[in-house]
Design a protein around this motif. Structure first.
Motif, PDB file in Angstrom:
ATOM      1  N   ARG A 118      23.132 -19.617 -58.155  1.00 33.27           N
ATOM      2  CA  ARG A 118      21.679 -19.649 -58.001  1.00 33.27           C
ATOM      3  C   ARG A 118      21.289 -19.121 -56.623  1.00 33.27           C
ATOM      4  O   ARG A 118      20.362 -18.336 -56.474  1.00 33.27           O
ATOM      5  CB  ARG A 118      21.141 -21.066 -58.169  1.00 33.27           C
ATOM      6  CG  ARG A 118      19.605 -21.122 -58.222  1.00 33.27           C
ATOM      7  CD  ARG A 118      19.060 -22.510 -57.989  1.00 33.27           C
ATOM      8  NE  ARG A 118      19.349 -23.003 -56.654  1.00 33.27           N
ATOM      9  CZ  ARG A 118      18.697 -22.640 -55.563  1.00 33.27           C
ATOM     10  NH1 ARG A 118      17.729 -21.770 -55.636  1.00 33.27           N
ATOM     11  NH2 ARG A 118      19.039 -23.119 -54.376  1.00 33.27           N
ATOM     12  N   LEU A 119      22.032 -19.551 -55.601  1.00 34.37           N
ATOM     13  CA  LEU A 119      21.749 -19.083 -54.243  1.00 34.37           C
ATOM     14  C   LEU A 119      21.925 -17.572 -54.156  1.00 34.37           C
ATOM     15  O   LEU A 119      21.106 -16.870 -53.567  1.00 34.37           O
ATOM     16  CB  LEU A 119      22.676 -19.785 -53.244  1.00 34.37           C
ATOM     17  CG  LEU A 119      22.306 -21.240 -52.930  1.00 34.37           C
ATOM     18  CD1 LEU A 119      23.494 -21.987 -52.347  1.00 34.37           C
ATOM     19  CD2 LEU A 119      21.135 -21.289 -51.960  1.00 34.37           C
ATOM     20  N   ALA A 120      23.002 -17.080 -54.780  1.00 31.28           N
ATOM     21  CA  ALA A 120      23.259 -15.642 -54.739  1.00 31.28           C
ATOM     22  C   ALA A 120      22.142 -14.873 -55.433  1.00 31.28           C
ATOM     23  O   ALA A 120      21.717 -13.812 -54.973  1.00 31.28           O
ATOM     24  CB  ALA A 120      24.605 -15.325 -55.366  1.00 31.28           C
ATOM     25  N   GLU A 131      26.838 -25.056 -45.174  1.00 34.08           N
ATOM     26  CA  GLU A 131      28.125 -24.949 -45.865  1.00 34.08           C
ATOM     27  C   GLU A 131      28.904 -23.705 -45.478  1.00 34.08           C
ATOM     28  O   GLU A 131      30.114 -23.761 -45.301  1.00 34.08           O
ATOM     29  CB  GLU A 131      27.877 -24.920 -47.379  1.00 34.08           C
ATOM     30  CG  GLU A 131      27.658 -26.263 -47.982  1.00 34.08           C
ATOM     31  CD  GLU A 131      28.966 -26.868 -48.456  1.00 34.08           C
ATOM     32  OE1 GLU A 131      29.586 -26.298 -49.345  1.00 34.08           O
ATOM     33  OE2 GLU A 131      29.352 -27.904 -47.902  1.00 34.08           O
ATOM     34  N   THR A 187      13.485 -25.018 -52.603  1.00 26.30           N
ATOM     35  CA  THR A 187      14.372 -23.857 -52.462  1.00 26.30           C
ATOM     36  C   THR A 187      14.793 -23.724 -51.007  1.00 26.30           C
ATOM     37  O   THR A 187      15.931 -23.396 -50.703  1.00 26.30           O
ATOM     38  CB  THR A 187      13.618 -22.559 -52.823  1.00 26.30           C
ATOM     39  OG1 THR A 187      12.634 -22.847 -53.777  1.00 26.30           O
ATOM     40  CG2 THR A 187      14.556 -21.526 -53.346  1.00 26.30           C
ATOM     41  N   MET A 224      29.254 -13.824 -57.277  1.00 27.07           N
ATOM     42  CA  MET A 224      28.252 -13.995 -56.217  1.00 27.07           C
ATOM     43  C   MET A 224      27.626 -12.648 -55.860  1.00 27.07           C
ATOM     44  O   MET A 224      26.449 -12.565 -55.534  1.00 27.07           O
ATOM     45  CB  MET A 224      28.895 -14.585 -54.959  1.00 27.07           C
ATOM     46  CG  MET A 224      29.478 -15.962 -55.131  1.00 27.07           C
ATOM     47  SD  MET A 224      28.243 -17.236 -55.250  1.00 27.07           S
ATOM     48  CE  MET A 224      27.901 -17.531 -53.532  1.00 27.07           C
ATOM     49  N   GLN A 227      19.046 -15.943 -55.770  1.00 26.16           N
ATOM     50  CA  GLN A 227      17.842 -16.112 -54.934  1.00 26.16           C
ATOM     51  C   GLN A 227      17.888 -15.193 -53.712  1.00 26.16           C
ATOM     52  O   GLN A 227      16.858 -14.780 -53.195  1.00 26.16           O
ATOM     53  CB  GLN A 227      17.733 -17.571 -54.496  1.00 26.16           C
ATOM     54  CG  GLN A 227      16.526 -17.906 -53.622  1.00 26.16           C
ATOM     55  CD  GLN A 227      15.226 -17.899 -54.390  1.00 26.16           C
ATOM     56  OE1 GLN A 227      15.035 -18.628 -55.339  1.00 26.16           O
ATOM     57  NE2 GLN A 227      14.322 -17.022 -53.972  1.00 26.16           N
ATOM     58  N   GLY A 228      19.094 -14.875 -53.264  1.00 23.44           N
ATOM     59  CA  GLY A 228      19.267 -14.048 -52.057  1.00 23.44           C
ATOM     60  C   GLY A 228      18.615 -12.685 -52.154  1.00 23.44           C
ATOM     61  O   GLY A 228      18.328 -12.046 -51.147  1.00 23.44           O
ATOM     62  N   ALA A 260      13.635 -25.484 -56.327  1.00 25.35           N
ATOM     63  CA  ALA A 260      14.590 -24.390 -56.490  1.00 25.35           C
ATOM     64  C   ALA A 260      14.638 -23.908 -57.934  1.00 25.35           C
ATOM     65  O   ALA A 260      14.764 -22.719 -58.215  1.00 25.35           O
ATOM     66  CB  ALA A 260      15.964 -24.842 -56.032  1.00 25.35           C
ATOM     67  N   GLU A 261      14.491 -24.864 -58.870  1.00 26.02           N
ATOM     68  CA  GLU A 261      14.636 -24.530 -60.287  1.00 26.02           C
ATOM     69  C   GLU A 261      13.430 -23.769 -60.834  1.00 26.02           C
ATOM     70  O   GLU A 261      13.454 -23.326 -61.977  1.00 26.02           O
ATOM     71  CB  GLU A 261      14.862 -25.797 -61.127  1.00 26.02           C
ATOM     72  CG  GLU A 261      16.270 -26.352 -61.034  1.00 26.02           C
ATOM     73  CD  GLU A 261      16.541 -27.054 -59.705  1.00 26.02           C
ATOM     74  OE1 GLU A 261      15.565 -27.358 -58.984  1.00 26.02           O
ATOM     75  OE2 GLU A 261      17.728 -27.273 -59.383  1.00 26.02           O
ATOM     76  N   PHE A 285      30.424 -21.577 -51.286  1.00 31.12           N
ATOM     77  CA  PHE A 285      29.882 -22.824 -50.751  1.00 31.12           C
ATOM     78  C   PHE A 285      30.692 -23.930 -51.432  1.00 31.12           C
ATOM     79  O   PHE A 285      30.338 -24.383 -52.519  1.00 31.12           O
ATOM     80  CB  PHE A 285      28.399 -22.951 -51.069  1.00 31.12           C
ATOM     81  CG  PHE A 285      27.586 -21.787 -50.545  1.00 31.12           C
ATOM     82  CD1 PHE A 285      27.451 -21.572 -49.180  1.00 31.12           C
ATOM     83  CD2 PHE A 285      26.977 -20.905 -51.417  1.00 31.12           C
ATOM     84  CE1 PHE A 285      26.708 -20.501 -48.696  1.00 31.12           C
ATOM     85  CE2 PHE A 285      26.239 -19.829 -50.941  1.00 31.12           C
ATOM     86  CZ  PHE A 285      26.108 -19.630 -49.584  1.00 31.12           C
ATOM     87  N   LEU A 334      29.232 -27.188 -52.996  1.00 33.22           N
ATOM     88  CA  LEU A 334      28.123 -27.040 -53.947  1.00 33.22           C
ATOM     89  C   LEU A 334      28.683 -26.628 -55.317  1.00 33.22           C
ATOM     90  O   LEU A 334      29.763 -26.057 -55.409  1.00 33.22           O
ATOM     91  CB  LEU A 334      27.134 -25.987 -53.444  1.00 33.22           C
ATOM     92  CG  LEU A 334      26.602 -26.200 -52.021  1.00 33.22           C
ATOM     93  CD1 LEU A 334      25.557 -25.144 -51.684  1.00 33.22           C
ATOM     94  CD2 LEU A 334      26.010 -27.585 -51.858  1.00 33.22           C
ATOM     95  N   GLU A 393      25.070 -23.822 -58.508  1.00 37.46           N
ATOM     96  CA  GLU A 393      24.273 -23.686 -57.287  1.00 37.46           C
ATOM     97  C   GLU A 393      24.736 -22.475 -56.468  1.00 37.46           C
ATOM     98  O   GLU A 393      23.912 -21.763 -55.891  1.00 37.46           O
ATOM     99  CB  GLU A 393      24.368 -24.973 -56.447  1.00 37.46           C
ATOM    100  CG  GLU A 393      23.619 -24.953 -55.111  1.00 37.46           C
ATOM    101  CD  GLU A 393      22.101 -24.959 -55.252  1.00 37.46           C
ATOM    102  OE1 GLU A 393      21.590 -24.893 -56.388  1.00 37.46           O
ATOM    103  OE2 GLU A 393      21.428 -25.014 -54.206  1.00 37.46           O
ATOM    104  N   ILE A 435      24.794 -12.981 -48.933  1.00 39.39           N
ATOM    105  CA  ILE A 435      24.031 -12.906 -50.185  1.00 39.39           C
ATOM    106  C   ILE A 435      22.551 -12.638 -49.926  1.00 39.39           C
ATOM    107  O   ILE A 435      21.747 -12.667 -50.842  1.00 39.39           O
ATOM    108  CB  ILE A 435      24.189 -14.174 -51.075  1.00 39.39           C
ATOM    109  CG1 ILE A 435      23.807 -15.426 -50.326  1.00 39.39           C
ATOM    110  CG2 ILE A 435      25.593 -14.273 -51.637  1.00 39.39           C
ATOM    111  CD1 ILE A 435      23.857 -16.677 -51.182  1.00 39.39           C
ATOM    112  N   GLY A 436      22.213 -12.356 -48.671  1.00 38.28           N
ATOM    113  CA  GLY A 436      20.880 -11.822 -48.407  1.00 38.28           C
ATOM    114  C   GLY A 436      19.930 -12.685 -47.611  1.00 38.28           C
ATOM    115  O   GLY A 436      18.803 -12.280 -47.347  1.00 38.28           O
ATOM    116  N   PHE A 437      20.331 -13.899 -47.226  1.00 39.73           N
ATOM    117  CA  PHE A 437      19.394 -14.753 -46.511  1.00 39.73           C
ATOM    118  C   PHE A 437      19.369 -14.435 -45.005  1.00 39.73           C
ATOM    119  O   PHE A 437      20.424 -14.372 -44.382  1.00 39.73           O
ATOM    120  CB  PHE A 437      19.744 -16.231 -46.692  1.00 39.73           C
ATOM    121  CG  PHE A 437      19.509 -16.718 -48.090  1.00 39.73           C
ATOM    122  CD1 PHE A 437      18.211 -16.884 -48.556  1.00 39.73           C
ATOM    123  CD2 PHE A 437      20.563 -16.983 -48.944  1.00 39.73           C
ATOM    124  CE1 PHE A 437      17.974 -17.323 -49.854  1.00 39.73           C
ATOM    125  CE2 PHE A 437      20.338 -17.425 -50.241  1.00 39.73           C
ATOM    126  CZ  PHE A 437      19.045 -17.589 -50.691  1.00 39.73           C
TER     127      PHE A 437
END
Lengths: 331, 260
Positions: free
Chosen positions: B107-109, A188, A178, B167, B111-112, B125-126, B97, B100, B104, A196-198
């Motif tokens: 998924r990033l959004a 990117e 992850t 997102m 996970q954020g 990640a999965e 992105f 990507l 993905e 988005i929060g990172f």
């Protein structure tokens, strides 16, 4: 692409370690390739995965080299303990250097890493009681195995080979995690990654920390290889070589770095014996890569692989082909 | 319009002001965004809409006033901290992105929302099943399932705009802030987007800046009009549309758009 899949990359790494002895006469040269392979992969983690061009990699390399020199010549600490110490010290210094440098972006970030590189060089030069100054630290011993020192270059090569495979496996794991995927997102589109929060800074610093750990670890292996912890390993020039190797190799996969390191070292070795001005040719190679091979040697490998498998990169899709997503229209 | 906008406020600002050196971009803005309502911000160019937006997302620090989310002060939180508290945003200029895959991106959004978990360097990640489930749900809701494996940059414009909103949705936020969600869209795509935004209000509170008066007047529960950094008028669309002050502010840029 299959050749960029982690298990395939790992296979290549193992194959490289097994194959080098058949192609090279010098065990020193072979070990150096593996050591720089790790160093360049660590630089690739920053450049290729996170989008950070760091001129500070030499700092971490020199740190590891000096730590090996100091610990092995002045204390009784065994190599098995010294190597993790090098990784930890590399992490600490990389966190410091990275943490301060990423406060600025783009050119200013690069300049900060460059400034730190000079700073650490002069620190090493000034504190000669600790570092040996111009002379470096001499007589750094190789590790002992079963009560015998690994004097023979090829037995030390085996030692380095095991380290190389383990470190590389760990780095492959990191890039697949992850965490690694988030680094790619930062590269990117940093603004979106933050939106988005990172906490983008924390991720960049963590990438630096890993890079520093691996580089210092390899630096320590290098000092034992050549038996010296020289001032040159913390020089700005070392950082430059590492970056050149990273760019020649390419940054679309970790193994690209091994390719970059091998190419540079083998070329330097061959050419320097033929022509003292060989660096001129290296300049030409860099020009060619920058102009025509922006994905580096690995990009070339990818192209050849695609041709062989007829698995060409799919042509650009016309937007109209995709726009016919009828399910999208509201009922 | 949403039928049952509740009476509690999700997002509140009190005396919010933003100054750039001596220039006052925003002053004294009081907003009460009701939970599960669709609230739009309009105003002529230079009215301070974008500044207000930036102050709410955390990109710009307010020089005065307070912002509270569900009663808790968030004035001094950074943008990524606000995501964890339940504010997500979409961009006016599509910001994805691009290399990507659509999957993905989402998924990033997703996970954020729990970004510290993503520091785990050993976890795949999965393995975050909750995020993976969110992605599938979003893909279906955005009608992007068919293009899930495509690179986001290859999508058609309308699809990219939907992914842009997706997102924000993937973080499962309490409040979604949207900066001109229909910017640059064709007529068909605008209709899809309109339905999408309207549907959001059942799970989220929606605040958006928009130039397309048709959308604003059609789907908003409340419209706030800004002019020269201050609040001019606020109320239901019908009231705002007929307000003489608003007509004057727009000076000829007539507010058209039908009220359904």
């Amino acid at each position: 692409m299959l050749i960029n899949k982690p298990f395939f990359q790992f296979g290549l790494v193992v194959l490289t370690v097994l194959a080098l002895p058949f192609f090279l006469r010098s065990g020193i040269m072979a070990s150096e390739i593996l050591i720089y392979g790790m160093v360049v992969a660590a630089s690739n983690l920053l450049l290729g995965y996170t989008g950070l061009l760091s001129f500070g990699q030499g700092i971490f390399f020199g740190t590891g080299s000096y730590l090996a020199g100091i610990v092995l010549t002045r204390t009784g600490v065994p190599v098995g303990l010294m190597l993790p110490m090098a990784a930890v010290l590399g992490t600490v210094i990389a966190t410091l250097v990275g943490g301060l440098s990423i406060r600025r972006q783009g050119v200013y970030f690069v300049m900060l890493t460059l400034a730190f590189s000079q700073l650490f060089y002069f620190l090493a030069y000034t504190f000669s009681d600790l570092t040996g100054g111009d002379n470096g630290l001499l007589d750094v011993p190789r590790p002992m195995l079963n009560g015998e020192q690994l004097v023979d270059p090829w037995s030390y090569y085996a030692y380095v080979g095991v380290c190389f495979v383990l470190v590389f496996a760990a780095m492959l794991l990191v890039t697949q995690s992850t965490f690694g995927r988030t680094l790619i997102a930062v590269r990117e589109n940093e603004e979106r990654a933050a939106a988005i929060g990172f906490p983008v800074r924390v991720f960049k610093i963590a990438a630096f920390a890993i890079s520093g750990a691996v580089t210092a670890f390899a630096g320590a292996l290098h000092a034992m290889l050549i038996g010296v912890a020289p001032l040159s390993s913390i020089e700005y020039h070392t950082s430059e070589i590492i970056l050149v190797m990273t760019i020649i190799g390419g940054s679309s996969s970790l193994y690209a770095s091994v390719l970059g390191a091998s190419f540079y070292l083998l070329m330097a070795d061959t050419l320097s014996s033929i022509w003292p001005r060989w660096l001129l040719l290296l300049g030409l190679v860099l020009v060619v890569v920058a102009l025509f091979l922006q994905k580096g040697l690995w990009g070339l490998v990818e192209k050849i692989y695609a041709l062989l498998t007829h698995n060409r990169i799919p042509p650009e899709v016309e937007p109209s082909d995709l726009g016919t997503d009828t399910t999208a229209k509201g009922e | 319009m949403t039928q049952t906008a509740s009476t509690t406020d999700a997002l509140v600002t009190k005396g919010l002001g933003v100054s750039y050196n001596k220039f006052v971009a925003l002053a004294d803005v009081d907003l009460n965004i009701r939970e599960n309502s669709v609230h739009s911000i309009i105003g002529p160019n230079g009215a301070g809409k974008t500044t207000l937006f930036h102050a709410l997302t955390g990109r710009v620090r307010p020089s005065s006033g307070k912002i509270t989310l569900g009663g808790r002060d968030i004035t001094n939180l950074s943008d990524n901290e606000r995501v964890r508290r339940g504010i997500a945003r979409s961009f006016q200029v599509t910001s994805l992105f691009p290399d990507l895959s659509v999957h993905e991106n989402l998924r990033l959004a997703a996970q954020g929302r729990t970004p510290w978990q993503a520091l785990a360097m050993w976890r795949r990640a999965e393995s975050n099943h909750e995020a993976m489930a969110t992605v599938d749900e979003m893909l279906a809701r955005l009608s992007l399932t068919r293009v899930a494996t495509r690179a986001a940059g290859e999508l058609a414009h309308g699809q990219q705009r939907r992914l842009e909103v997706g997102m924000a949705m993937a973080a499962r936020p309490r409040v979604i802030l949207m900066d001109e969600p229909t910017s640059g869209m064709g007529i068909d795509d605008i209709e899809t987007m309109k339905d999408l935004i309207q549907g959001l209000a059942s799970d989220h509170t929606v605040l958006f800046i928009e130039h397309n008066m048709g959308i604003v007047m059609n789907i908003s529960d409340t419209v706030t009009v800004l002019r020269l950094g201050r609040k001019l008028v606020e109320g239901p669309p019908a009231m705002v549309r007929d307000d003489p002050e608003v007509k004057k502010a727009y000076l000829g840029n007539m507010i058209t758009g039908d009220i359904a």
